[in-house]
Every structure is written in structure tokens, then in C-alpha cells.
Design an enzyme around this catalytic site. Structure first.
Site, short mmCIF file in Angstrom:
data_model
loop_
_atom_site.label_atom_id
_atom_site.label_comp_id
_atom_site.label_asym_id
_atom_site.label_seq_id
_atom_site.Cartn_x
_atom_site.Cartn_y
_atom_site.Cartn_z
N ASP A 13 5.33 -57.83 -13.00
CA ASP A 13 5.48 -56.15 -13.75
C ASP A 13 4.95 -55.18 -11.95
OD1 ASP A 13 5.48 -53.75 -15.24
OD2 ASP A 13 3.33 -54.71 -15.75
N GLY A 14 5.91 -54.42 -11.91
CA GLY A 14 4.70 -53.50 -11.37
C GLY A 14 4.10 -51.96 -11.83
N GLU A 52 8.43 -52.58 -8.57
CA GLU A 52 8.64 -53.45 -10.14
C GLU A 52 10.04 -54.56 -9.13
OE1 GLU A 52 8.18 -54.48 -13.40
OE2 GLU A 52 8.02 -52.20 -14.42
N ASP A 77 9.75 -56.38 -17.80
CA ASP A 77 9.54 -55.31 -18.14
C ASP A 77 10.11 -54.06 -18.03
OD1 ASP A 77 7.88 -53.99 -17.11
OD2 ASP A 77 5.86 -53.76 -18.04
N HIS A 130 3.81 -53.77 -22.91
CA HIS A 130 2.68 -53.54 -23.92
C HIS A 130 2.64 -53.50 -25.03
CE1 HIS A 130 2.00 -51.09 -19.80
NE2 HIS A 130 2.19 -50.23 -20.49
N ASP A 140 1.32 -56.94 -15.81
CA ASP A 140 0.43 -54.97 -15.41
C ASP A 140 -1.01 -55.06 -15.75
OD1 ASP A 140 1.05 -52.57 -16.97
OD2 ASP A 140 -0.37 -52.76 -17.75
#
Length: 166
Positions: A13-14, A52, A77, A130, A140
Site C-alpha cells: 500500500d501507499g 503505491e 488496493d 479499508h 495502510d
């Protein structure tokens, strides 16, 4: 090169505090022996998409260093990353790194790096962010912390056969 227990799955994730702004990325690697290894980093001025991509690059570098030959599910994501590496990249290369609209591909430097590292054993998977997925939520949290200038505690279990890089 690392000699490590087989990797079961990886999450990436970024995040960015402002877009553009300070950014962070996170990677969580799950091994078949249930050990976990987390990575992360930051950049002072960047975009969410670049973070990302940085996370995905770090994950692929880890896979390469591990000499993993078995299939690995890599979860992101970011539909931008998943679609870019699995659908769009071949067309971009054929068109001289231009989009279908004829514009230069954004983040070409990172896409080229990702393309060089990508292997047949990597299965790119999309996970909705999320939504309570443990791997995604942890990535995240790592990425957000780095984007805010904080250094999160990274879990870095040592699998029985893992030798951490110096």
C-alpha cells in the site's frame, strides 16, 4: 541473496499526506511458517500513485532476493497498479510509453522498474481498501505513518531459514 522460508502472500500500500505531498509506502510479507516481515519507507514530495508503485517494487525486490520460485499472491488496493502491470503495460511499451490518448505515461520510471522485477510466479490480486482485511489494513497503517513523518514499529520475524539482509 536471501535464503528464506516460502512466501505465502504479500500486501502492499501507499499513502500521501496531500497529493502531492509527503508520502509513505508499506509492505507486509506472510510466510508459510506464519512468520511476518514488514517493510516501509517515505519520500518528502511525491504522489499517492508513486507510493503505491514504490510498495509494489519493494515487494518484488524482496521476492527476487528470496529466490522464491513458488507462486506468490501479491495484493494491492490500487487498481492503478494492478491494471497497469497486468493489462496496460504491454500497450504502453508498444506505443513508446504513451497512453491510448497519446500522452506520456505518468510514473514511467517506476513502471519500467516494476516491469523488470515482475516475475511469472507473481499473481497480482486486487483487494478493496479499508474493508477490514488484516494485511491491507496493516500496510495502510505503515504507509500512513511514514507519510506523516513517523517511523512505525515494523514486525520482522525471522523465519527458521531466513537470513535478514545486512
Amino acid at each position: 541473496m536471501l535464503e528464506i522460508a516460502a512466501i505465502r502472500q504479500i500486501y502492499t500500500d501507499g499513502a500521501c499526506s496531500g497529493n502531492p505531498g509527503p508520502g509513505g509506502w508499506g509492505v507486509v510479507i506472510y510466510f508459510v511458517d506464519d512468520s511476518v516481515y514488514e517493510l516501509g519507507g517515505s519520500e518528502l514530495q511525491t504522489t499517492n500513485n508513486r507510493m503505491e508503485l514504490r510498495a509494489a517494487i519493494a515487494a518484488l525486490e524482496f521476492i527476487q532476493q528470496s529466490r522464491q520460485t513458488q507462486s506468490v499472491d501479491l495484493f494491492t488496493d490500487s487498481e492503478y497498479v494492478k491494471n497497469g502491470i497486468t493489462k496496460w503495460i504491454q500497450g504502453w511499451k508498444q506505443k513508446g510509453w504513451r497512453t491510448a490518448a497519446g500522452k506520456p505515461v505518468l510514473n514511467q520510471d517506476l513502471w519500467q522498474e516494476l516491469d523488470l522485477l515482475n516475475g511469472k510466479q507473481v499473481h497480482w490480486r486486487y483487494v478493496r481498501g479499508h474493508t477490514g482485511n488484516q494485511g491491507n489494513e496493516r500496510c495502510d497503517a505503515i504507509a500512513r505513518a511514514f507519510s506523516l513523518g513517523k517511523t512505525p514499529g515494523l514486525r520482522q520475524d525471522s523465519p527458521d531459514t531466513c537470513q535478514k539482509p545486512a
